[in-house]
Design a protein around this motif. Structure first.
Motif, PDB file in Angstrom:
ATOM      1  N   LEU A  18       5.048   3.811  -6.203  1.00  0.00           N
ATOM      2  CA  LEU A  18       6.228   3.977  -5.353  1.00  0.00           C
ATOM      3  C   LEU A  18       6.754   5.409  -5.380  1.00  0.00           C
ATOM      4  N   ASN A  65       7.463   8.063  -3.580  1.00  0.00           N
ATOM      5  CA  ASN A  65       7.621   8.305  -2.142  1.00  0.00           C
ATOM      6  C   ASN A  65       8.608   9.431  -1.869  1.00  0.00           C
ATOM      7  N   ASP A 116      12.499   1.352  -5.163  1.00  0.00           N
ATOM      8  CA  ASP A 116      12.308   1.811  -3.786  1.00  0.00           C
ATOM      9  C   ASP A 116      13.304   1.145  -2.823  1.00  0.00           C
ATOM     10  N   LEU A 163      13.216  -0.109   0.063  1.00  0.00           N
ATOM     11  CA  LEU A 163      12.681  -0.927   1.142  1.00  0.00           C
ATOM     12  C   LEU A 163      13.590  -2.085   1.528  1.00  0.00           C
ATOM     13  N   GLU A 197       6.154  -3.523  -4.612  1.00  0.00           N
ATOM     14  CA  GLU A 197       4.815  -2.937  -4.634  1.00  0.00           C
ATOM     15  C   GLU A 197       3.810  -3.804  -3.873  1.00  0.00           C
ATOM     16  N   TYR A 208       4.255  -3.723  -0.096  1.00  0.00           N
ATOM     17  CA  TYR A 208       3.775  -2.515   0.557  1.00  0.00           C
ATOM     18  C   TYR A 208       2.359  -2.664   1.113  1.00  0.00           C
ATOM     19  N   ARG A 258       0.430  -3.622   3.740  1.00  0.00           N
ATOM     20  CA  ARG A 258       0.758  -3.963   5.115  1.00  0.00           C
ATOM     21  C   ARG A 258      -0.439  -4.543   5.870  1.00  0.00           C
TER      22      ARG A 258
END
Length: 424
Positions: free
Chosen positions: A188, A190, A305, A307, A359, A362, A364
């Protein structure tokens, strides 16, 4: 120079470093219980902060603070769910918060929200000093017994002491940086770049108040409706690959907007109304959450994170839990180490579970049913509810089953309260 010349005592039950949601909630609920609490914050509120979208779990500590009605009165916009362009083939899908006591959260300008919570802590009896930068802890025999701080625009350093010091200084990590090491979560690591737009269109129908999360091949966007025509828009991608080929983060933002679907439609008549801000490497975890005379809460302890917009809720929930524990420590000082150890174990575990879910989310390449099942695996292994409901429950922060929400201290208090038996 003595602090008392400002009408502030030189000694408190608790000093809280930082007046954001974690610190203000901790301080306010301790003051509500009758304890002498001092909050020191380096800024003057209201001050800017990112993190404008909330989840329903945030309403729990706000109810304790007596702020739920005030949030509506201040005109904060209710948030009833989320819309995603995420997963295999980037198929759009949405969710609504489940019916219950709080089937909604809020979108808000954090400057206004944080100032409201800090003002409430002041109303509840906490002493607040703004423009106060904590320079260092005061240590005696290996124990933190207070802090030294400086006031903006004034000479000298002042001292104040307390039975316990709470580091709620956010990513400044005033005590955490001194006493702990940080583990960065490599999956993560980012970078985010964000700005604001006016004159935007909103999502249609029952999605009107939703946050939009739109995934792309190399990252994802958030779009948060702050008020009727203004939205916060941010792009998150891997730190290691951002800016490859000399491209600036701002240029990357604009080029990636052009690859979106729903977001591009929302912005088609919008106009950028602010500059860009950036942040890197948001996900970390301190290796210790407490020590002799000090304890961490909120982002000073760990951060996951952004998100699912969990940051503010986790910080204030932890502040509520910590206030309950510190209340008992003040009454029964002998339980401090064991009580804080239970808090640290539960709090650390709570972060780890959220991090694991983020995690895995993520990835996708999956369909929404996979993400629903993933949530069920974590909070409902007996499959007592529908997977979709488990997903909403988890990202709302309302599962309520984690030890973080059920830290008992009665056995510790009973142990130290037993009268000594004397032999005849």
């Amino acid at each position: 120079m003595s602090s008392s010349i400002f009408g502030i005592s030189a000694e408190y039950d608790v000093i809280v470093i930082g007046g954001g949601p974690a610190g203000a909630t901790t301080a306010g609920l301790l003051a509500k219980r009758g304890h002498r609490v001092l909050v020191l914050d380096r800024e003057r509120f209201p001050r800017y902060h990112v993190g404008e979208s909330l989840i329903p779990a945030f309403m729990r500590p706000m109810e304790e603070m007596g702020l739920t009605e005030r949030m509506d009165e201040r005109g904060f916009e209710r948030k009833y769910g989320g819309s995603l362009v995420w997963g295999n083939n980037q198929v759009p899908w949405k969710f609504g918060f489940l019916k219950g006591k709080y089937p909604y959260a809020f979108h808000t300008r954090r400057a206004d929200l944080d100032a409201m919570i800090l003002d409430r802590a002041r109303e509840l009896g906490a002493h607040i000093i703004e423009d106060a930068t904590v320079k260092e802890p005061i240590e005696e025999n290996g124990r933190v017994v207070g802090v030294r701080y400086a006031l903006r625009g004034m000479d000298g350093v002042r001292e104040v002491r307390a039975g316990l010091v709470v580091d709620a200084s956010g990513q400044a990590r005033v005590l955490s940086r001194r006493f702990t090491d940080v583990k960065w979560h490599e999956e993560l690591r980012n970078v985010a770049v964000w700005t604001y737009y006016d004159n935007c269109e909103r999502l249609e129908g029952d999605e009107y108040t939703n946050i939009l999360i739109e995934g792309l091949d190399e990252g994802w966007f958030w779009a948060i409706p702050i008020d009727k025509g203004t939205i916060s828009v941010g792009y998150v991608t891997r730190s290691a690959t951002a800016g490859e080929g000399g491209q600036s983060l701002e240029d990357l933002f604009h080029s990636e907007v052009g690859r979106t679907t729903k977001l591009k439609h929302m912005l088609r008549n919008g106009r950028q109304s602010a500059g860009f801000r950036t942040a890197r490497d948001w996900s970390y975890h301190s290796d210790r959450f407490y020590g002799d005379g000090w304890v961490l809460v909120g982002d000073s302890a760990a951060f996951v994170d952004p998100l699912f917009s969990t940051g503010v809720a986790l910080a204030s929930l932890a502040g509520s839990t910590l206030a309950q524990i510190v209340d008992q420590i003040i009454k029964h000082p002998e339980i401090e180490t064991k009580a804080l150890d239970r808090y640290a174990t539960a709090y650390s575990g709570f972060f780890d579970e959220i991090r694991e879910f983020v995690e895995r989310f993520y990835d996708r390449t999956k369909y929404k049913e996979f993400y629903h099942s993933l949530a069920q695996e974590m909070i409902d292994p007996e499959h007592e509810r529908k997977p979709a409901d488990d997903f909403v429950t988890l990202i709302s922060g309302l599962s309520g089953n984690h030890p973080m929400f059920h830290i008992g201290l009665d056995d510790l208090i009973a142990d130290v309260s037993q009268p000594e038996i004397t032999k005849s």
